[in-house]
Design an enzyme around this catalytic site. Structure first.
Site, PDB file in Angstrom:
ATOM      1  CE1 TYR A 157      52.426  71.643 101.105  1.00 11.64           C
ATOM      2  CE2 TYR A 157      53.379  69.536 101.742  1.00 11.64           C
ATOM      3  CZ  TYR A 157      53.392  70.921 101.790  1.00 11.64           C
ATOM      4  OH  TYR A 157      54.364  71.573 102.507  1.00 11.64           O
ATOM      5  CE  LYS A 164      57.244  71.957 104.003  1.00 12.61           C
ATOM      6  NZ  LYS A 164      58.205  73.009 104.435  1.00 12.61           N
TER       7      LYS A 164
END
Ligand code: NAD
Ligand code: 0WE
Length: 261
Positions: A157, A164
């Protein structure tokens, strides 16, 4: 009377019928909201036309969130069509593909970092700036989509996790700044769902299998479930909730010693 009757919602981030934004649009329509949509580029226009038609909407605008002029132009156009805005959905995330492969420290580049943060995090604040005048003084709500990679180091990720984390901090700062104007700001941290943004991610199926064997509910979640939670968070039933990151993940995030039971 629907939970969202009389509310006007702008949905940013539909790319296909699998999009989380599509699930949110369907749920909000079912609860009585009136909808408007944006699409990133001409390639996606017909997809967004389909959900607009399905939900009785004729308000459709092109908007690339990397472009302030396009954001301002949608704000101006929407003002002509609607007297105000009650709900703003941000379901947008992007990093260059090479950023999502291998170890973070090997993959990350200055440019990849910049693009991921611009599209996935800054754009939420940019929308808040542009649509703030439309939302003032009407118990409005903004909602964005995050992922557990914001607060845990997850394989591949990578820089999206940093973006995020920034997005989740933005939720708190925007909630703080816009609260006095009656505008609430929240995020849903969703579990993995097979959308276009998940297609082509190596081992995505293995990630779903992992969730399905270890999450308390022993399954993954779907866009309808995210949609229902989104409808609630943007409704007056959630009038006391702001600055919050709500997990919709079958409970995955609360487990420790996963798989040993
Ligand atoms: P999706 O591919 O259907 O949606 C992503 C959207 O981002 C697309 O509509 C795309 O057009 C839009 N987008 C990308 N760059 C843009 C730009 N420059 N301007 C305007 N729009 C742009 O995938 P999704 O899974 O529905 O993703 C929606 C949100 O949910 C993202 O923020 C994603 O990070 C988040 N999320 C997804 C999952 C998952 O597993 N699918 C889990 C948690 C959070
Ligand atoms: O936020 C996301 C998707 C993020 C994403 C996906 C892509 C694929 C295509 C951002 N940018 C791009 N750029 C592309 O070119 N998710 C939460 C879904 C997701 O993506 C992952 C995941 C999960 C879960 C990537 C690696 C590991 C896990």
């Amino acid at each position: 009377m629907g939970m969202l009757s009389g509310k006007k919602a702008l949905i940013v981030g539909v790319a296909s019928p699998r999009s989380i934004a599509w699930g949110i649009a369907e749920a909000m329509h079912a609860h009585g909201a009136e909808l408007a949509f944006t699409y990133q580029n001409d390639k996606l226009r017909s997809r967004v036309e389909a959900i607009a038609e399905k939900t009785g909407s004729d308000a459709l605008f092109q908007m690339d969130v990397a472009d302030d002029q396009q954001i301002d132009s949608v704000a101006t156009s929407l003002k002509r069509q609607w007297d105000g805005l009650d709900i703003l959905i941000h379901a947008v995330g992007f990093a260059p593909k090479d950023q999502l492969e291998g170890e973070f420290v090997d993959a990350v580049t200055r440019e990849g970092f910049q693009i991921a943060h611009d599209i996935s995090a800054y754009s939420f604040a940019a929308l808040a700036k542009a649509f703030r005048p439309h939302m003032q003084g009407r118990q409005a709500a903004m909602l964005t989509l995050s992922y557990l990679g914001a607060v845990r180091a997850m394989p591949s990720y990578n820089v999206m996790g940093l973006a995020k984390a920034s997005l989740e901090a933005s939720v708190r700062y925007l909630a703080h700044g816009l609260g006095p104007e009656g505008i609430r700001v929240n995020a849903i941290s969703a579990g993995p769902i097979k959308t276009l943004a998940a297609a082509g991610i190596p081992k995505f199926r293995a990630m779903l299998d992992h969730v399905e064997t270890t999450a308390p509910l022993r399954r993954s979640i779907n866009i309808e479930e995210v949609g229902q939670t989104a409808a609630f968070l943007c409704s007056d039933y959630a009038s006391g909730i702001t600055g919050e990151i709500k997990h919709v993940d079958a409970g995955y995030n609360i487990v420790g010693m996963a798989g040993l039971d």
